[in-house]
Design a protein around this motif. Structure first.
Motif: not given
Length: 273
Positions: A13-19, A21-22, A24-29, A69-74
């Motif tokens: 979910y985190v890796w594929a989320h468009p928010a 993009q660019g 992804r590693t930070r979002a996974l951490l 996991y993503a901002n914004p989530p939706d």
């Protein structure tokens, strides 16, 4: 095994989320830190929403976890509201859950009425509203076709719903009774398949086109909740002169003709085009 499967789903979910993009590693951490803080330290996370807002995120609260996991989530849906809402507009959040849409709209300058019937979830909504200080009026009530009292489930996080066997009683309001003669620039409706009842409770406003844009959950929840697909919702909206849309990746609304189950649908009066 269940924990491993859940972790894999979160990573996907985190890796594929468009928010993300660019970054992804930070979002996974960030997601890993959230999981560790909750599971090991039993502590909550204060998650960023929008540019200047925050919400409390608890591990088993789906709406709050998605903000981590993503901002914004939706992503697509929230970009629509970023395009549409202006300072002083009225936004109504029906089924507000922990308040991610209400706070998103509040940051954009809108006045918000946020309806959430579940007692535990409403407490989290009120907490997040207080954190940010926007013009949000949280109301503990369910929206439906009539006013009165109704039975509601509890302890199911984002999938609580109206049910005759529900363990708690909640106040039932209609959107017409809540907004009275006001014009609503935006309304989000996420009520686990009972969206048709919500719309039946605002037919006066719909007939006068005083609700300019509506976001509606459009998945298969209505089949389980009300034994129907989304065609009755589409028919009611068309009867009042509304057309249906879905957003693209930039939040621009594109007309649709297929009303089968899928991502959230937006509706606005055809006269607004």
């Amino acid at each position: 095994m269940a924990a491993l499967a859940h972790a894999k789903n979160v990573v996907r979910y985190v890796w594929a989320h468009p928010a993300n993009q660019g970054r992804r590693t930070r979002a996974l951490l960030r997601a890993a830190a959230f999981q560790a803080r909750a599971r090991v330290l039993r502590r909550r996370t204060l998650a960023r929403l929008g540019c200047n807002s925050v919400v409390w995120a608890d591990l088993h609260r789906t709406g709050a976890s998605k903000v981590v996991y993503a901002n914004p989530p939706d992503h697509r849906e929230m970009l629509v509201w970023k395009r549409v809402l202006r300072s002083g507009d009225l936004f109504v959040d029906v089924g507000a859950n922990i308040g991610s849409y209400a706070i998103w709209a509040g940051e954009l300058g809108a006045e918000v009425i946020a309806l959430e019937p579940a007692e535990d979830t409403f407490a989290l909504l009120a907490e997040n509203v207080a954190l940010n200080g926007y013009a949000i009026n949280p109301i503990r009530a369910a929206a439906g076709a009539t006013t009165g009292m109704a039975r509601f489930t509890s302890g199911r996080d984002s999938v609580n719903q109206l049910a005759p066997e529900g363990g708690v009683q909640v106040q039932m309001v209609t959107i017409d009774s809540v907004i009275q003669r006001r014009t609503v620039v935006g309304m989000k409706v996420d009520v686990e398949g009972f969206e048709l009842d919500v719309l039946r409770g605002c037919e006066q406003a719909l007939s006068e086109h005083r609700i300019r844009l509506i976001q509606l959950e459009w998945n298969a929840a209505s089949a389980a909740a009300a034994g129907t697909d989304r065609q009755p919702v589409a028919d009611l909206l068309v009867r009042h002169g509304y057309r249906l849309y879905r957003p693209d990746e930039r939040g621009a609304l594109l007309p649709i003709t297929d009303v089968g189950f899928g991502p959230d649908v937006f509706a606005s009066p055809a006269s607004a085009e």
